[in-house]
Design a protein around this motif. Structure first.
Motif, PDB file in Angstrom:
ATOM      1  N   TYR A 213       0.868  -1.188   0.000  1.00  0.00           N
ATOM      2  CA  TYR A 213       0.000   0.000   0.000  1.00  0.00           C
ATOM      3  C   TYR A 213       0.899   1.231   0.000  1.00  0.00           C
ATOM      4  CZ  TYR A 213      -4.415   2.456   0.958  1.00  0.00           C
ATOM      5  OH  TYR A 213      -5.540   3.232   0.867  1.00  0.00           O
ATOM      6  N   LEU A 214       0.889   1.964  -1.108  1.00  0.00           N
ATOM      7  CA  LEU A 214       1.797   3.101  -1.282  1.00  0.00           C
ATOM      8  C   LEU A 214       1.013   4.402  -1.283  1.00  0.00           C
ATOM      9  CD1 LEU A 214       4.175   1.634  -4.016  1.00  0.00           C
ATOM     10  CD2 LEU A 214       4.424   1.590  -1.526  1.00  0.00           C
ATOM     11  N   GLN A 215       1.338   5.279  -0.312  1.00  0.00           N
ATOM     12  CA  GLN A 215       0.634   6.545  -0.180  1.00  0.00           C
ATOM     13  C   GLN A 215       1.279   7.602  -1.077  1.00  0.00           C
ATOM     14  OE1 GLN A 215       0.150   6.115   4.434  1.00  0.00           O
ATOM     15  NE2 GLN A 215      -1.293   7.692   3.723  1.00  0.00           N
ATOM     16  N   VAL A 216       0.919   7.518  -2.333  1.00  0.00           N
ATOM     17  CA  VAL A 216       1.407   8.475  -3.318  1.00  0.00           C
ATOM     18  C   VAL A 216       0.869   9.862  -2.983  1.00  0.00           C
ATOM     19  CG1 VAL A 216      -0.544   7.985  -4.853  1.00  0.00           C
ATOM     20  CG2 VAL A 216       1.572   8.913  -5.820  1.00  0.00           C
ATOM     21  N   LYS A 217       1.636  10.911  -3.260  1.00  0.00           N
ATOM     22  CA  LYS A 217       1.133  12.266  -3.050  1.00  0.00           C
ATOM     23  C   LYS A 217      -0.028  12.546  -3.998  1.00  0.00           C
ATOM     24  CE  LYS A 217       4.779  14.897  -3.646  1.00  0.00           C
ATOM     25  NZ  LYS A 217       5.690  16.072  -3.596  1.00  0.00           N
ATOM     26  N   ALA A 218      -0.985  13.359  -3.557  1.00  0.00           N
ATOM     27  CA  ALA A 218      -2.063  13.776  -4.451  1.00  0.00           C
ATOM     28  C   ALA A 218      -1.450  14.435  -5.686  1.00  0.00           C
ATOM     29  CB  ALA A 218      -2.983  14.766  -3.742  1.00  0.00           C
ATOM     30  N   GLY A 219      -1.790  13.912  -6.856  1.00  0.00           N
ATOM     31  CA  GLY A 219      -1.220  14.420  -8.102  1.00  0.00           C
ATOM     32  C   GLY A 219       0.063  13.741  -8.510  1.00  0.00           C
ATOM     33  N   GLY A 220       0.509  12.734  -7.756  1.00  0.00           N
ATOM     34  CA  GLY A 220       1.796  12.102  -8.031  1.00  0.00           C
ATOM     35  C   GLY A 220       1.741  10.796  -8.791  1.00  0.00           C
TER      36      GLY A 220
ATOM     37  N   GLU B  12      13.370   6.138 -19.740  1.00  0.00           N
ATOM     38  CA  GLU B  12      14.785   5.884 -19.469  1.00  0.00           C
ATOM     39  C   GLU B  12      15.535   7.165 -19.137  1.00  0.00           C
ATOM     40  OE1 GLU B  12      15.411   1.775 -22.063  1.00  0.00           O
ATOM     41  OE2 GLU B  12      15.868   3.728 -22.994  1.00  0.00           O
ATOM     42  N   ALA B  13      15.084   8.285 -19.685  1.00  0.00           N
ATOM     43  CA  ALA B  13      15.749   9.567 -19.435  1.00  0.00           C
ATOM     44  C   ALA B  13      15.357  10.190 -18.093  1.00  0.00           C
ATOM     45  CB  ALA B  13      15.440  10.550 -20.572  1.00  0.00           C
ATOM     46  N   LEU B  14      14.260   9.743 -17.515  1.00  0.00           N
ATOM     47  CA  LEU B  14      13.826  10.289 -16.233  1.00  0.00           C
ATOM     48  C   LEU B  14      14.816   9.906 -15.138  1.00  0.00           C
ATOM     49  CD1 LEU B  14       9.973   9.603 -16.098  1.00  0.00           C
ATOM     50  CD2 LEU B  14      11.077  11.844 -16.131  1.00  0.00           C
ATOM     51  N   SER B  15      15.064  10.826 -14.212  1.00  0.00           N
ATOM     52  CA  SER B  15      15.903  10.494 -13.058  1.00  0.00           C
ATOM     53  C   SER B  15      15.015  10.019 -11.915  1.00  0.00           C
ATOM     54  CB  SER B  15      16.697  11.721 -12.620  1.00  0.00           C
ATOM     55  OG  SER B  15      15.845  12.668 -11.985  1.00  0.00           O
ATOM     56  N   TRP B  16      15.591   9.160 -11.087  1.00  0.00           N
ATOM     57  CA  TRP B  16      14.833   8.692  -9.927  1.00  0.00           C
ATOM     58  C   TRP B  16      14.584   9.821  -8.935  1.00  0.00           C
ATOM     59  CZ3 TRP B  16      11.801   4.753  -9.454  1.00  0.00           C
ATOM     60  CH2 TRP B  16      11.992   3.643 -10.259  1.00  0.00           C
ATOM     61  N   ASP B  17      15.450  10.814  -8.915  1.00  0.00           N
ATOM     62  CA  ASP B  17      15.211  11.979  -8.057  1.00  0.00           C
ATOM     63  C   ASP B  17      13.918  12.684  -8.446  1.00  0.00           C
ATOM     64  OD1 ASP B  17      17.461  11.553  -6.564  1.00  0.00           O
ATOM     65  OD2 ASP B  17      18.702  13.043  -7.623  1.00  0.00           O
ATOM     66  N   GLU B  18      13.703  12.874  -9.765  1.00  0.00           N
ATOM     67  CA  GLU B  18      12.454  13.494 -10.236  1.00  0.00           C
ATOM     68  C   GLU B  18      11.243  12.650  -9.857  1.00  0.00           C
ATOM     69  OE1 GLU B  18      12.619  15.384 -14.461  1.00  0.00           O
ATOM     70  OE2 GLU B  18      14.050  13.715 -14.458  1.00  0.00           O
ATOM     71  N   ILE B  19      11.376  11.369 -10.079  1.00  0.00           N
ATOM     72  CA  ILE B  19      10.254  10.461  -9.815  1.00  0.00           C
ATOM     73  C   ILE B  19       9.901  10.459  -8.331  1.00  0.00           C
ATOM     74  CG2 ILE B  19       9.580   8.025  -9.801  1.00  0.00           C
ATOM     75  CD1 ILE B  19      11.297   7.765 -12.414  1.00  0.00           C
ATOM     76  N   GLU B  20      10.896  10.363  -7.475  1.00  0.00           N
ATOM     77  CA  GLU B  20      10.637  10.350  -6.033  1.00  0.00           C
ATOM     78  C   GLU B  20      10.047  11.674  -5.558  1.00  0.00           C
ATOM     79  OE1 GLU B  20      13.714   7.228  -3.995  1.00  0.00           O
ATOM     80  OE2 GLU B  20      14.544   9.188  -4.551  1.00  0.00           O
TER      81      GLU B  20
ATOM     82  N   GLU C 169       8.238  13.948  -7.234  1.00  0.00           N
ATOM     83  CA  GLU C 169       6.873  14.201  -7.696  1.00  0.00           C
ATOM     84  C   GLU C 169       5.862  13.188  -7.167  1.00  0.00           C
ATOM     85  OE1 GLU C 169       5.795  16.802  -9.078  1.00  0.00           O
ATOM     86  OE2 GLU C 169       7.683  17.747  -9.640  1.00  0.00           O
ATOM     87  N   SER C 170       6.308  11.957  -6.968  1.00  0.00           N
ATOM     88  CA  SER C 170       5.376  10.926  -6.486  1.00  0.00           C
ATOM     89  C   SER C 170       5.270  10.909  -4.968  1.00  0.00           C
ATOM     90  CB  SER C 170       5.818   9.539  -6.960  1.00  0.00           C
ATOM     91  OG  SER C 170       7.026   9.141  -6.328  1.00  0.00           O
ATOM     92  N   GLY C 171       6.345  11.369  -4.291  1.00  0.00           N
ATOM     93  CA  GLY C 171       6.377  11.275  -2.841  1.00  0.00           C
ATOM     94  C   GLY C 171       6.681   9.872  -2.350  1.00  0.00           C
ATOM     95  N   LEU C 172       7.138   8.997  -3.246  1.00  0.00           N
ATOM     96  CA  LEU C 172       7.417   7.603  -2.907  1.00  0.00           C
ATOM     97  C   LEU C 172       8.893   7.288  -3.114  1.00  0.00           C
ATOM     98  CD1 LEU C 172       4.337   5.946  -4.651  1.00  0.00           C
ATOM     99  CD2 LEU C 172       4.618   6.420  -2.200  1.00  0.00           C
ATOM    100  N   ALA C 173       9.387   6.340  -2.357  1.00  0.00           N
ATOM    101  CA  ALA C 173      10.784   5.928  -2.471  1.00  0.00           C
ATOM    102  C   ALA C 173      10.977   5.013  -3.678  1.00  0.00           C
ATOM    103  CB  ALA C 173      11.217   5.217  -1.197  1.00  0.00           C
ATOM    104  N   ARG C 174      12.142   5.122  -4.275  1.00  0.00           N
ATOM    105  CA  ARG C 174      12.467   4.263  -5.420  1.00  0.00           C
ATOM    106  C   ARG C 174      12.286   2.791  -5.084  1.00  0.00           C
ATOM    107  NH1 ARG C 174      18.274   4.087  -8.744  1.00  0.00           N
ATOM    108  NH2 ARG C 174      17.826   2.161  -9.920  1.00  0.00           N
TER     109      ARG C 174
END
Length: 758
Positions: free
Chosen positions: A276-283, A331-339, A341-346
């Motif tokens: 159960y992953l609590q993604v940020k609203a909009g993430g 593939e070009a996305l960085s995990w820093d961006e993903i984390e 914006e989503s509020g979730l850990a890689r």
């Protein structure tokens, strides 16, 4: 994040004795007739009565009790012994009633007589049906059809919906917004664009054959509890369920089956979500692209090391378009961006993605947490991207499944309730009924509101629902609403929309679906379409609440007959007398979906209308399923800034849409009030607030408009940092009318920019 013990929460499971208690409380409040209890026995069963609550499917082999807590509440609410009579309205002015709460208005009981608003005395007064129809017809004849709106809530039957849409087009417009515009229009527009079908691709059997289920933005325990039965069965056979939702919702955490004596007596329950992953609203876009990035990496590694594919490369080559572009983007996305914006850990996203990699067949289910965003289409398209990677559309045990709200909101679109003329077989209607249908695009909900505010809409007819309460921008809309010439509301109970009237206003009481619908040719059945595209018949058996009530079909036909010029092909009286004739018309207009309609009305489990995408026939511009490169990683319409919060509007466990059954949001541990703002405990401290403090929420949409809701109590809850929650419809006035999905104009109620005013 704070521990659950520091927050308001619910210790138990969804279902269980809590559900029994919830049903018992509404039973005591409504004091329904004994026949209502027999209706519960027949509810959602072949040949019985189809629930007016959610649109979840009705199985061919039902449980002993094929209803949930909220379904029972809806039935008992409809079959209350309370009556809202002309004597009630004689005692209260409309202005006085505007000060009442939503719950108190509906607690007055069933409307019993047609009513006319007397502006001089500010009261509703009784009138005859003939008077009402004649006056409505006279008023509609005065207006340019383009200046009128015919709105439909999602509970009206297929028969009523078909005739309502026909009435609108014979009158001369396509202004047919419905409740889908406010909830799942992103589905209708988005899925049509990427897979060529405007509805989900799953059937019930897919839940029995899948290996994994991914949930996005849905509170199943409150909004579709009967779905918990197949989810429990899926978990028991080893299916992994992964949930992405900003809020911890009990129904997708744990479920105790109230029909299992063992579980009820021992306290045993089933854990539903394995992750159960609590993604940020909009993430969600970022979360989905993170999973896609990991799946692509797994594909590369698996092929390099074992010469085995993770992806369905044959499906991608034969059936999809745009895969390489999405691959390069991910593939070009960085995990820093993903984390960020989503509020979730890689690591959490990779764990979720590994569930997908390991599953042979995956079902994707979602609710309005995915669709009600400014970039809701991007949310949906990113989810479809993930599904397409492994060919999880168009085969057994896999697919896309939106969980719809109103019981027939999907079916209304199927039979013509649409503002988009290209979705309706207008040439066929012209041939059937001998008239030239309007070809101009009609108004959806947001556009109708805009034109009411501008004064261009002069008349509004509401087939059910609580439109003025459900829409965004409520304060401005209520003021503009009263400048219209004509407003007509068709309803079973009193709600706030009936108190905001045009110069001429009528309130027309209709039969409930559970009530006996006796016409000249005998008792009539109606039909509806569930969220899995199956058509079900429904037959009411309860004595109507008043002898003055008319069916929705009879009301629509009465208004049409009084408004339209004579047409030998428009047999309004015949259609009122025999709904089988209406089904024959539907079959003639939509022969592929409704062949042998009358013969199949009571097919156990419903009959399937079909879905081209399920057959891997892609009715898109390219003729293939479309991958989509996201425009953004955030589904929000505005960026973050100091002091800005992401508000999610929520429904409680004691509520269905705008209908408030009571003040117990049991599954969140909130009792006795709806005037709360839910916040992460760490956010409460950081903002200098305290638990129990009363605050206001104010709009922070940078548009110069003042929008504010006062009197909300700060309540700690497990939410992502920066996200807050408050109840719908009480906080709808904070949603700007312009703040909607870019593709579908669905109001973006799950990521509203607000400030907290201490």
């Amino acid at each position: 994040m704070a521990d659950e013990k520091d927050t308001v929460h619910y210790e138990g499971a969804a279902g269980g004795w809590g559900s029994v208690r919830g049903m018992t409380e509404v039973l005591a409040r409504e004091r329904p007739t004994p026949a209502a209890l027999d209706t519960l026995r027949r509810q959602n069963k072949p040949g019985g009565f189809m629930c007016v609550s959610c649109a979840w499917t009705k199985p061919a082999h039902p449980h002993t009790f094929e209803f949930c807590e909220n379904g029972a509440k809806a039935t008992l609410w409809e079959n209350t012994t309370r009556r809202c009579t002309p004597e009630f309205f004689a005692k209260h002015t409309v202005t006085e009633l505007k000060g009442w709460k939503d719950y108190d208005l509906e607690q007055q009981g069933r409307l019993t007589h047609p009513l006319r608003y007397d502006r001089a005395f500010d009261k509703y007064v009784p009138c005859s049906w003939d008077e009402a129809f004649a006056a409505i017809g006279t008023e509609l004849k005065m207006h340019d059809p383009g200046s009128t709106v015919f709105y439909a809530s999602g509970r009206a039957s297929l028969e009523t919906s078909y005739l309502y849409a026909l009435f609108a087009r014979m009158y001369g417009h396509n202004n047919l917004p419905d409740s889908s515009n406010m909830c799942h229009e992103t589905t209708s527009v988005g899925l049509k664009k990427v897979i060529g079908s405007p509805v989900g691709t799953c059937v019930l059997e897919d839940l029995h054959k899948c290996d994994a289920i991914f949930f996005f933005g849905h509170n199943t325990g409150s909004n579709a509890p009967r779905l918990l039965h197949p989810l429990q069965e899926a978990v028991r056979r080893g299916v992994k369920i992964v949930t992405f939702n900003p809020i911890r919702e009990t129904g997708l955490e744990r479920f105790k089956n109230p029909q299992s004596p063992v579980e009820m007596l021992t306290g045993k329950h089933t854990d539903i979500s394995s992750l159960y992953l609590q993604v940020k609203a909009g993430g969600d876009i970022a979360a989905l692209m993170g999973m896609i990035k990991h799946v692509l990496a797994a594909e590369e590694r698996k092929w390099r090391e074992e010469k085995v594919h993770v992806l369905d490369v044959d499906f991608l080559a034969q059936h999809t378009n745009g895969f390489e572009e999405v691959k390069r983007y991910a593939e070009a996305l960085s995990w820093d961006e993903i984390e960020r914006e989503s509020g979730l850990a890689r690591a959490d996203l990779e764990e979720a993605a590994d569930v997908y990699v390991d599953a042979k067949r995956t079902v994707f289910m979602y609710g309005m947490g995915l669709t009600q965003h400014v970039h809701g289409f991007e949310n949906l398209a990113a989810m479809v991207n993930l599904a397409l990677l492994k060919g999880n559309i168009g085969r057994e045990g896999a697919g896309i499944s939106p969980i719809r709200g109103h019981s027939n909101v999907q079916g209304q679109r199927t039979v013509g309730i649409s503002e988009k003329p290209e979705l309706v077989p207008l040439d066929k209607l012209a041939e059937q009924f001998g008239f030239e249908p309007p070809r101009e695009k009609g108004l959806n909900t947001v556009e109708a509101c805009e034109k009411i505010i501008s004064g261009e809409v002069k008349a509004f007819i509401g087939l059910g629902g609580n439109f003025v309460r459900a829409i965004p921008e409520q304060v401005k809309m209520e003021a503009a609403w009263q400048t219209m010439r004509l407003t007509v509301q068709i309803a079973t109970k009193l709600n706030r929309s009936h108190l905001i009237n045009g110069e001429v206003a009528y309130l027309l009481p209709c039969l409930g679906r559970s009530e006996r619908d006796a016409q000249i040719t005998g008792d009539q059945a109606v039909t509806m379409e569930d969220s899995l595209s199956c058509i079900h018949g429904s037959l009411g058996n309860i004595t109507p609440a008043s002898a003055q009530l008319k069916s929705e079909v009879a009301i629509v036909c009465g208004m049409a007959k009084a408004t339209l010029p004579p047409n030998p092909n428009a047999k309004w009286d015949d259609w009122t007398a025999d709904y089988g004739l209406i089904r024959e018309l539907i079959q003639e207009t939509y022969p592929e979906m409704f062949a042998d309609f009358n013969a199949r009305v009571f097919t156990p489990g419903g009959f399937y209308k079909g879905n081209s995408a399920r057959e891997r026939i892609w009715k898109t511009e390219s003729g293939k399923a479309e991958f989509t490169v996201p425009k953004t990683l955030s589904a929000l319409g505005v960026g973050d800034k100091e002091g800005r919060w992401r508000l999610m509007t929520l429904r409680s466990n004691d509520q269905f849409n705008t209908t408030i059954y009571g003040y117990s949001d049991r599954l969140r541990g909130i009792e006795g009030t709806r005037d709360v703002v839910l916040m992460n405990p760490e956010d409460i401290a950081a903002a200098g607030l305290t638990e129990g403090q009363v605050v206001s929420l104010a709009s922070d949409a940078d548009d110069g408009e003042h929008r504010q809701v006062d009197g909300l109590t700060v309540t700690p809850y497990l939410l992502p940092r920066g996200c807050i929650g408050a109840y719908y419809p009480e906080t709808n006035s904070l949603v700007p009318l312009w703040y909607h999905d870019e593709e579908s104009k669905t109001p973006a109620s799950k990521g509203v920019p607000v400030r907290i005013v201490a």
